[in-house]
Design an enzyme around this catalytic site. Structure first.
Site, PDB file in Angstrom:
ATOM      1  N   CYS A 166       0.894  -1.168  -0.039  1.00 35.69           N
ATOM      2  CA  CYS A 166      -0.154  -0.182  -0.070  1.00 35.69           C
ATOM      3  C   CYS A 166       0.769   1.127   0.048  1.00 35.69           C
ATOM      4  CB  CYS A 166      -1.234   0.049   1.296  1.00 35.69           C
ATOM      5  SG  CYS A 166      -2.041   1.223   1.382  1.00 35.69           S
ATOM      6  N   CYS A 194      -6.463  14.617  53.063  1.00 35.42           N
ATOM      7  CA  CYS A 194      -4.926  14.818  53.309  1.00 35.42           C
ATOM      8  C   CYS A 194      -4.178  14.431  52.117  1.00 35.42           C
ATOM      9  CB  CYS A 194      -4.727  14.557  54.724  1.00 35.42           C
ATOM     10  SG  CYS A 194      -4.472  12.764  54.769  1.00 35.42           S
ATOM     11  N   CYS A 231      -3.663   3.735  47.338  1.00 35.63           N
ATOM     12  CA  CYS A 231      -3.926   3.380  45.994  1.00 35.63           C
ATOM     13  C   CYS A 231      -5.132   2.554  45.942  1.00 35.63           C
ATOM     14  CB  CYS A 231      -2.745   2.690  45.464  1.00 35.63           C
ATOM     15  SG  CYS A 231      -2.957   2.096  43.923  1.00 35.63           S
TER      16      CYS A 231
END
Length: 464
Positions: A327, A407, A412
């Site tokens: 192409c 705070c 996590c």
């Protein structure tokens, strides 16, 4: 032959040999005579031209060229036994750029000079006349037109170039007048070749100052750029060309003079650099020229890279060297009407290209990659930009965390580790607040930095 004639002939031949160099005079070996080649001194910016209606002109629109030298007039002569006491020298006069009518007029004037100086040697007077007065005598001025005469094989006279002094053109050409040119095109080629050779000869014999090394060198050790005529020594230009070619800057072999745009010709480059380096220069020059052609693409295989001509309106290219069908848009294996695949690295470029494109180019990109792929690229980039602006990555697992309130001690949601929102350092699971209470910590007393809450509540939480 009388002794006086013999002695006069010998003296004249010796005098000619001492006055003129070998290119101008050559004594015959077997007879009392020789050949003289007489180069005329042309006015500055002397032009020759061929009108556009000439059937043998090199261009349909005519031709004009400024020259410094014309091919010489050739005077071949032989002394008869009774020269100079009684008879004149026997001679022929030939020239490439004068018609036989013009050469005949010159022959007639040489006869007149003999009559005026009968009994005396005449060769020097003949040569001086031909060298210094030919143009004025034939009324030749710039621009000088070359054209074929209907009744002769050589260039004819333009209307303004008839013989001067009121002399009528001879009814028949003189047998001593030799016009030795095959055609108008060959005459032009010979004139230009001779002019170039003579200019090079003059250049080689003069001294020039190189403005790179500031040394004076002979022309044969130097080179000049044809457009600007700036001169540099060959050694300096050789180093300059080699550096540029090794750096791939084949279009930068221009005159070193500041703000000068003159460019070296491939012939000049070939004269100076080694064969291997010139091959690189030639290859890069060809490649850069092909790169400017919209219908030329390169085979995407790294070990091939053969130029391939692209058919108008077609996205398939077939390499003539390795037969790889690819192409021409994405350089992958040809995929027919299916959209081009987009790699992750390409998404950013595709998104930027789409946002900056006009409506026509946007439609082209949508047809090439598919509208869903374009939309996906836009959404992913917007999501990535939002995350970079509004979140931080967990230092342990990389999960994106958004801080809404509270705070600066963070937990996590992915790995449940504690970390500091300010310095993004991991915190102790046993006492995560020590990081904010330790005076040696960079985040000392910064637990509530940028937090608008009731500090007493947080202090009670820390004490518990």
């Amino acid at each position: 032959m009388s002794s006086e004639d013999r002695e006069a002939q010998e003296d004249e031949l010796l005098a000619l040999a001492s006055i003129y160099d070998e290119d101008e005079f050559k004594k015959a070996e077997s007879t009392q005579g020789g050949e003289t080649r007489i180069c005329l001194e042309l006015p500055q910016n002397f032009k020759i031209f061929v009108s556009g209606n000439s059937t043998e002109g090199p261009q349909n629109g005519g031709f004009e060229y400024t020259i410094c030298f014309l091919p010489p007039l050739v005077l071949n002569f032989e002394f008869p036994p009774d020269y100079p006491s009684t008879s004149p020298p026997a001679f022929t006069l030939s020239g490439k750029w004068l018609s036989r009518a013009q050469l005949t007029a010159l022959c007639k004037h040489l006869d007149n000079l003999w009559e005026e100086n009968r009994g005396c040697v005449v060769m020097f007077a003949w040569m001086q006349f031909l060298k210094e007065e030919t143009l004025a005598y034939l009324n030749i001025a710039s621009p000088f037109e070359l054209k074929l005469s209907p009744q002769a094989t050589g260039p004819g006279l333009a209307p303004s170039q008839a013989p001067a002094q009121g002399e009528a053109e001879p009814a028949a050409p003189d047998d001593r007048a030799v016009q030795d040119v095959e055609s108008l095109s060959s005459l032009i080629r010979e004139i230009l070749d001779f002019d170039q050779a003579q200019q090079k000869k003059c250049f080689n014999s003069k001294m020039y100052l190189c403005h790179i090394c500031f040394c004076e060198k002979l022309g044969r050790e130097s080179m000049y750029f044809s457009e600007c005529r700036h001169v540099y020594c060959r050694a300096c230009l050789k180093d300059y060309f080699e550096i540029q070619i090794r750096d791939g800057q084949v279009h930068c072999l221009n005159c070193p003079e500041p703000k000068c745009s003159s460019v070296a010709t491939p012939g000049q480059v070939k004269e100076l650099v080694a064969e291997e380096l010139f091959a690189r220069y030639d290859r890069l020059l060809l490649q850069s020229s092909l790169d400017l052609m919209a219908d030329v693409v390169y085979c995407p295989r790294p070990d091939c890279q053969t130029p391939v001509m692209q058919e108008p309106g077609c996205t398939m290219g077939i390499c003539s060297s390795c037969n790889y069908a690819f192409c021409t848009l994405c350089k992958m294996t040809y995929h027919g009407v299916s959209p081009c695949k987009v790699t992750a690295e390409k998404l950013i470029d595709l998104r930027n290209e789409y946002l900056e494109a006009d409506e026509a180019n946007k439609r082209f990109l949508e047809q090439r990659y598919g509208k869903r792929v374009i939309q996906k690229a836009l959404e992913e980039m917007e999501s990535k930009e939002w995350l970079e602006k509004n979140s931080k990555s967990c230092p342990c697992c990389g999960t994106h965390i958004e801080k809404l309130d509270g705070c600066n001690k963070m937990t996590c949601t992915g790995c449940m580790r504690y970390f500091c929102w300010i310095c993004m350092g991991s915190l102790s699971r046993a006492n995560p607040y020590r990081h904010f209470n330790d005076p040696s910590s960079p985040c000392f007393n910064r637990l509530f930095q940028a937090v608008d809450v009731d500090v007493d509540i947080w202090e009670d939480e820390i004490e518990d």
